[in-house]
Design a protein around this motif. Structure first.
Motif, mmCIF file in Angstrom:
data_model
loop_
_atom_site.group_PDB
_atom_site.id
_atom_site.type_symbol
_atom_site.label_atom_id
_atom_site.label_comp_id
_atom_site.label_asym_id
_atom_site.label_seq_id
_atom_site.Cartn_x
_atom_site.Cartn_y
_atom_site.Cartn_z
ATOM 1 N N SER A 95 0.829 -1.278 0.182
ATOM 2 C CA SER A 95 0.115 -0.062 -0.079
ATOM 3 C C SER A 95 0.782 1.133 0.005
ATOM 4 N N PHE A 96 0.298 2.213 -0.638
ATOM 5 C CA PHE A 96 0.991 3.602 -0.663
ATOM 6 C C PHE A 96 0.043 4.624 -1.015
ATOM 7 N N ASP A 97 0.112 5.880 -0.456
ATOM 8 C CA ASP A 97 -0.881 6.939 -0.899
ATOM 9 C C ASP A 97 -2.338 6.569 -0.981
ATOM 10 N N GLY A 98 -2.779 5.867 -0.137
ATOM 11 C CA GLY A 98 -4.344 5.583 -0.481
ATOM 12 C C GLY A 98 -4.478 4.368 -1.519
ATOM 13 N N TYR A 99 -3.541 3.716 -2.129
ATOM 14 C CA TYR A 99 -3.762 2.385 -3.011
ATOM 15 C C TYR A 99 -3.125 1.482 -2.521
ATOM 16 N N LEU A 100 -3.968 0.225 -2.602
ATOM 17 C CA LEU A 100 -3.520 -1.073 -1.985
ATOM 18 C C LEU A 100 -3.716 -2.100 -3.144
ATOM 19 N N MET A 101 -2.555 -3.104 -3.235
ATOM 20 C CA MET A 101 -2.449 -4.188 -4.295
ATOM 21 C C MET A 101 -3.113 -5.349 -3.192
ATOM 22 N N ARG A 102 -4.225 -5.963 -4.021
ATOM 23 C CA ARG A 102 -4.702 -6.956 -3.468
ATOM 24 C C ARG A 102 -4.835 -8.403 -4.063
ATOM 25 N N PRO A 103 -3.810 -9.172 -3.815
ATOM 26 C CA PRO A 103 -3.706 -10.376 -4.821
ATOM 27 C C PRO A 103 -5.148 -11.283 -4.753
ATOM 28 N N VAL A 104 -5.160 -11.868 -5.767
ATOM 29 C CA VAL A 104 -6.338 -12.931 -5.850
ATOM 30 C C VAL A 104 -5.792 -14.278 -6.201
ATOM 31 N N ALA A 105 -4.821 -14.383 -7.133
ATOM 32 C CA ALA A 105 -4.045 -15.613 -7.215
ATOM 33 C C ALA A 105 -2.690 -15.323 -7.409
ATOM 34 N N LEU A 106 -2.003 -16.112 -6.568
ATOM 35 C CA LEU A 106 -0.375 -15.981 -6.540
ATOM 36 C C LEU A 106 0.203 -17.440 -6.619
ATOM 37 N N PRO A 107 1.324 -17.885 -7.413
ATOM 38 C CA PRO A 107 1.848 -18.957 -7.784
ATOM 39 C C PRO A 107 2.147 -19.695 -6.194
ATOM 40 N N THR A 108 2.040 -20.871 -6.295
ATOM 41 C CA THR A 108 2.397 -21.682 -5.125
ATOM 42 C C THR A 108 3.234 -22.773 -5.315
ATOM 43 N N VAL A 109 3.435 -23.061 -6.710
ATOM 44 C CA VAL A 109 4.216 -24.011 -7.207
ATOM 45 C C VAL A 109 4.940 -23.660 -8.430
#
Length: 272
Positions: free
Chosen positions: A53-67
């Motif tokens: 997050s920075f300056d009011g903006y947020l990166m929210r992951p939905v799908a990330l690699p696990t393998v």
């Protein structure tokens, strides 16, 4: 008469006390040293991808690699100050979003351009080895303009299993990118912290084609923290405007295009 004489010392003491108070309140403030000025806001305060997050903006992951594997789906939202997915972006270097991936040993670097569908960013990602990785989303919200620093948010993900760590290469004046040799024209000269510098490069025996609105694209990562620094390309020459805010080692990745194919050179630089 004797009563008046006996009380006179107290009157003198009282008068001295009142005079002292008056002196402290009226004279000393004008003679005291001026208060120290509060420090000015740092000119270097901008996002570097080490926070989601920075300056009011947020990166929210939905799908990330696990393998590890090829074409692993990655998706995320950028939430605006209103808490809703951001849908409008400025186009910077021909893209509304630049997505970078790097492992914590600064290997496995990738520069991707995800697609946006109804506020959701998505892209396939190839992960060839285990370890701790970080995604960096670089963007500029619509209406902010394109001349300043973009917003860079980041999230990390972990790939379990055996990992072959890559040692950091030392500074070198050249880097091989496919069949091309890229030369840093100032050799391995150290850069000065907090001072703007031009980094100039040359690709031997190549006719460069425009790539992302310039002759090349470069990203710099601080080795100690993995903070991302955006380097601005100069127009019509293979030169980048740099300003590093911390001393130490940095790893630079430069992408350029020849005959329709993108090549990548990498350099390590010292900032002192």
């Amino acid at each position: 008469m004797s009563r008046l004489r006996s009380s006179s010392p107290y009157l003198v003491i009282g008068a001295v006390f009142l005079a002292t108070v008056a002196y402290v309140l009226t004279v000393l403030p004008g003679r005291s040293a001026p208060p120290a000025e509060s420090p000015s806001p740092s000119p270097f305060v901008h996002s570097d991808g080490l926070s989601d997050s920075f300056d009011g903006y947020l990166m929210r992951p939905v799908a990330l690699p696990t393998v590890r594997g090829k074409d692993i789906p990655v998706s995320f939202h950028i939430l605006g100050p209103d808490g809703l997915p951001l849908k409008d972006y400025e186009t910077v270097q021909e893209r509304p979003m630049h997505l970078f991936v790097v492992r914590d040993d600064l290997s496995g670097y990738q520069h991707l351009h995800p697609t946006l569908t109804d506020g959701l960013w998505s892209t396939p990602l190839t992960v060839q080895d285990g370890g701790s990785y970080r995604l960096y989303a670089e963007f500029t919200p619509k209406g902010r303009g394109t001349l300043g620093h973009p917003t860079v948010l980041g999230v990390s993900f972990l790939i379990p299993g055996d990992t072959k760590l890559a040692p950091l290469p030392g500074p070198a004046p050249t880097s091989v990118a496919g069949k091309y040799t890229v030369t840093r024209l100032d050799g391995i000269a150290h850069l000065n912290v907090g001072r703007g510098t031009l980094l100039k490069f040359q690709v031997a025996d190549a006719v460069l084609e425009p790539y992302l609105g310039a002759l090349a694209h470069m990203s710099a990562f601080e080795v100690r923290t993995q903070a991302l620094t955006h380097l601005h390309p100069a127009a019509n020459e293979l030169t980048f405007h740099t300003l590093f805010v911390n001393r130490g080692e940095y790893r630079l990745f430069m992408d350029f295009k020849v005959a329709g194919e993108v090549h990548r050179a990498a350099f390590t630089v010292f900032v002192t």
